[in-house]
Design a protein around this motif. Sequence first.
Motif, PDB file in Angstrom:
ATOM      1  N   LEU A  12       0.866  -1.173   0.000  1.00 30.49           N
ATOM      2  CA  LEU A  12       0.000   0.000   0.000  1.00 30.49           C
ATOM      3  C   LEU A  12       0.904   1.224   0.000  1.00 30.49           C
ATOM      4  CD1 LEU A  12      -2.771   1.343   0.173  1.00 30.49           C
ATOM      5  CD2 LEU A  12      -2.645   1.117   2.674  1.00 30.49           C
ATOM      6  N   GLY A  13       1.024   1.853  -1.161  1.00 30.03           N
ATOM      7  CA  GLY A  13       1.952   2.957  -1.326  1.00 30.03           C
ATOM      8  C   GLY A  13       1.301   4.313  -1.150  1.00 30.03           C
ATOM      9  N   LYS A  14       2.029   5.324  -1.556  1.00 28.70           N
ATOM     10  CA  LYS A  14       1.554   6.697  -1.406  1.00 28.70           C
ATOM     11  C   LYS A  14       0.283   6.930  -2.220  1.00 28.70           C
ATOM     12  CE  LYS A  14       6.219   8.532  -0.681  1.00 28.70           C
ATOM     13  NZ  LYS A  14       7.289   9.405  -1.233  1.00 28.70           N
ATOM     14  N   ASN A  15      -0.580   7.763  -1.679  1.00 30.89           N
ATOM     15  CA  ASN A  15      -1.823   8.142  -2.361  1.00 30.89           C
ATOM     16  C   ASN A  15      -2.673   6.922  -2.730  1.00 30.89           C
ATOM     17  OD1 ASN A  15      -1.017  10.904  -2.302  1.00 30.89           O
ATOM     18  ND2 ASN A  15       0.228  10.553  -4.132  1.00 30.89           N
ATOM     19  N   PHE A  16      -2.661   5.927  -1.828  1.00 31.15           N
ATOM     20  CA  PHE A  16      -3.461   4.709  -2.012  1.00 31.15           C
ATOM     21  C   PHE A  16      -3.090   3.952  -3.291  1.00 31.15           C
ATOM     22  CE2 PHE A  16      -6.113   7.468   0.648  1.00 31.15           C
ATOM     23  CZ  PHE A  16      -6.314   6.626   1.736  1.00 31.15           C
ATOM     24  N   THR A  17      -1.830   4.077  -3.698  1.00 30.09           N
ATOM     25  CA  THR A  17      -1.348   3.329  -4.854  1.00 30.09           C
ATOM     26  C   THR A  17      -0.971   1.915  -4.426  1.00 30.09           C
ATOM     27  OG1 THR A  17      -0.490   5.335  -5.899  1.00 30.09           O
ATOM     28  CG2 THR A  17       0.407   3.231  -6.663  1.00 30.09           C
ATOM     29  N   LEU A  18      -1.495   0.921  -5.117  1.00 28.85           N
ATOM     30  CA  LEU A  18      -1.180  -0.474  -4.827  1.00 28.85           C
ATOM     31  C   LEU A  18      -0.072  -0.938  -5.772  1.00 28.85           C
ATOM     32  CD1 LEU A  18      -4.779  -1.930  -4.337  1.00 28.85           C
ATOM     33  CD2 LEU A  18      -3.225  -0.949  -2.632  1.00 28.85           C
ATOM     34  N   ILE A  19       0.983  -1.515  -5.196  1.00 29.67           N
ATOM     35  CA  ILE A  19       2.160  -1.910  -5.976  1.00 29.67           C
ATOM     36  C   ILE A  19       2.484  -3.369  -5.679  1.00 29.67           C
ATOM     37  CG2 ILE A  19       4.608  -1.470  -6.408  1.00 29.67           C
ATOM     38  CD1 ILE A  19       4.142   1.420  -5.541  1.00 29.67           C
ATOM     39  N   GLU A  20       2.517  -4.171  -6.731  1.00 24.80           N
ATOM     40  CA  GLU A  20       2.805  -5.596  -6.573  1.00 24.80           C
ATOM     41  C   GLU A  20       4.283  -5.817  -6.281  1.00 24.80           C
ATOM     42  OE1 GLU A  20       1.153  -9.541  -8.730  1.00 24.80           O
ATOM     43  OE2 GLU A  20       2.183  -8.134 -10.056  1.00 24.80           O
ATOM     44  N   ASN A  21       4.560  -6.695  -5.321  1.00 18.44           N
ATOM     45  CA  ASN A  21       5.942  -7.005  -4.971  1.00 18.44           C
ATOM     46  C   ASN A  21       6.607  -7.816  -6.084  1.00 18.44           C
ATOM     47  OD1 ASN A  21       8.230  -7.054  -3.307  1.00 18.44           O
ATOM     48  ND2 ASN A  21       7.681  -9.043  -2.457  1.00 18.44           N
ATOM     49  N   PHE A  22       7.921  -7.708  -6.165  1.00 18.35           N
ATOM     50  CA  PHE A  22       8.715  -8.482  -7.126  1.00 18.35           C
ATOM     51  C   PHE A  22       9.261  -9.706  -6.400  1.00 18.35           C
ATOM     52  CE2 PHE A  22      13.022  -9.000  -9.257  1.00 18.35           C
ATOM     53  CZ  PHE A  22      12.512  -9.664 -10.357  1.00 18.35           C
ATOM     54  N   ASP A  23       8.820 -10.885  -6.830  1.00 16.30           N
ATOM     55  CA  ASP A  23       9.149 -12.126  -6.125  1.00 16.30           C
ATOM     56  C   ASP A  23       9.563 -13.189  -7.136  1.00 16.30           C
ATOM     57  OD1 ASP A  23       9.393 -14.070  -4.161  1.00 16.30           O
ATOM     58  OD2 ASP A  23       7.252 -14.570  -4.194  1.00 16.30           O
ATOM     59  N   PRO A  24      10.795 -13.111  -7.639  1.00 15.16           N
ATOM     60  CA  PRO A  24      11.210 -14.021  -8.718  1.00 15.16           C
ATOM     61  C   PRO A  24      11.443 -15.446  -8.236  1.00 15.16           C
ATOM     62  CG  PRO A  24      13.067 -12.703  -7.980  1.00 15.16           C
ATOM     63  CD  PRO A  24      11.862 -12.177  -7.250  1.00 15.16           C
ATOM     64  N   LEU A  25      11.346 -16.373  -9.185  1.00 16.31           N
ATOM     65  CA  LEU A  25      11.735 -17.752  -8.927  1.00 16.31           C
ATOM     66  C   LEU A  25      13.256 -17.834  -8.783  1.00 16.31           C
ATOM     67  CD1 LEU A  25       9.510 -19.600 -11.572  1.00 16.31           C
ATOM     68  CD2 LEU A  25       9.164 -19.566  -9.092  1.00 16.31           C
ATOM     69  N   PRO A  26      13.778 -18.949  -8.278  1.00 17.50           N
ATOM     70  CA  PRO A  26      15.238 -19.115  -8.236  1.00 17.50           C
ATOM     71  C   PRO A  26      15.871 -18.905  -9.608  1.00 17.50           C
ATOM     72  CG  PRO A  26      14.179 -20.824  -6.940  1.00 17.50           C
ATOM     73  CD  PRO A  26      13.075 -20.074  -7.630  1.00 17.50           C
ATOM     74  N   ALA A  27      17.115 -18.495  -9.610  1.00 13.30           N
ATOM     75  CA  ALA A  27      17.792 -18.050 -10.832  1.00 13.30           C
ATOM     76  C   ALA A  27      17.843 -19.113 -11.921  1.00 13.30           C
ATOM     77  CB  ALA A  27      19.207 -17.581 -10.498  1.00 13.30           C
ATOM     78  N   ASP A  28      17.839 -20.392 -11.550  1.00 17.50           N
ATOM     79  CA  ASP A  28      17.973 -21.421 -12.578  1.00 17.50           C
ATOM     80  C   ASP A  28      16.776 -21.447 -13.529  1.00 17.50           C
ATOM     81  OD1 ASP A  28      16.334 -22.349 -10.544  1.00 17.50           O
ATOM     82  OD2 ASP A  28      16.890 -24.444 -10.828  1.00 17.50           O
ATOM     83  N   ALA A  29      15.612 -21.007 -13.065  1.00 14.38           N
ATOM     84  CA  ALA A  29      14.439 -20.946 -13.948  1.00 14.38           C
ATOM     85  C   ALA A  29      14.661 -19.933 -15.061  1.00 14.38           C
ATOM     86  CB  ALA A  29      13.189 -20.593 -13.143  1.00 14.38           C
ATOM     87  N   ALA A  30      15.160 -18.756 -14.708  1.00 14.10           N
ATOM     88  CA  ALA A  30      15.446 -17.737 -15.718  1.00 14.10           C
ATOM     89  C   ALA A  30      16.560 -18.188 -16.654  1.00 14.10           C
ATOM     90  CB  ALA A  30      15.818 -16.417 -15.044  1.00 14.10           C
TER      91      ALA A  30
END
Length: 295
Positions: A12-30
């Motif tokens: 829950l960010g400024k001015n009621f802005t909703l921001i999705e977290n960055f949650d990557p898979l382990p590096a081997d997937a990329a």
Amino acid sequence: MIGKNSSNGVYLGKNFTLIENFDPLPADAAEQTKAALNTFAEKHPDLNHFFLLVPNAISVTAEKLPPYAPVLIQNDYINSFTTGLNEKLTVLDPRPILEQNQDQLLYYKTDHHWTTLGAWLSFQGVANAMGIKPDPDAYTVYPVTHSFSGALVSKSGYLSFATDTINVYVPKNEESYSVVNYVEEQKKSSSLYDSEQLKGKDKYAVFLEGNHPIIKIKNPVANGKNLLVIKDSYANAFIPFLTPFYSEITVIDPRYYYDSIDALIADAQITDILYLFNANTFFRDTTLEPVLNDD
């Protein structure tokens, strides 16, 4: 909970802005995805390959995050991935133009997607690298809804006092309209936008009726250039800007597409390929690799 200003992976960010977290898979997937992209580019050396990885709000508008939010640096992941790509893949980087326009509404306040403005600015920022010269005055901008309450509201459970406006960019040239063929649904449309979707909850589906396994778009352009877009939903707001520059655009979503991509390239006489994904989805998803490795 990540903290008092977050819920279910949403800040829950400024001015009621909703921001999705960055949650990557382990590096081997990329790394597996990268290897598949490199092999595929080598397999099709006669095609023009363009790779566009879009940063998310958590990166471009990080100043809206709650203080001391423990987030990963998304740019580091993007840089690490793109620097290891085969030289046959032209990397398109929208970050400079997005960062130059941080004062604009580039991402919805209630949803994880970029706005049409974010897509349009990014298109202008990367078009030159694709050999395209966009006309900055080619479109009239129309708001089609002011009541978009996006997916991050329901995902987080936060009561958002804000709703978003969705704009569509309509060509001023009346002869530049396209025909969209939703192949599996056996349905055709004379518009890239579907106003019926504005009556439902997922109003972002106004762009190309949402996600489909395969779409074919015929454009009033006779230049012999045929584009294959391999994408996630961020591309839906971006693809309309490509239509003046390709005779036909074939769009596949690897999450739902199970047929041979090599056969598709041959049948559609593809000349160019654009891989377009947003970073949050790209680093959490593993569906691109098996589509490219369809031997």
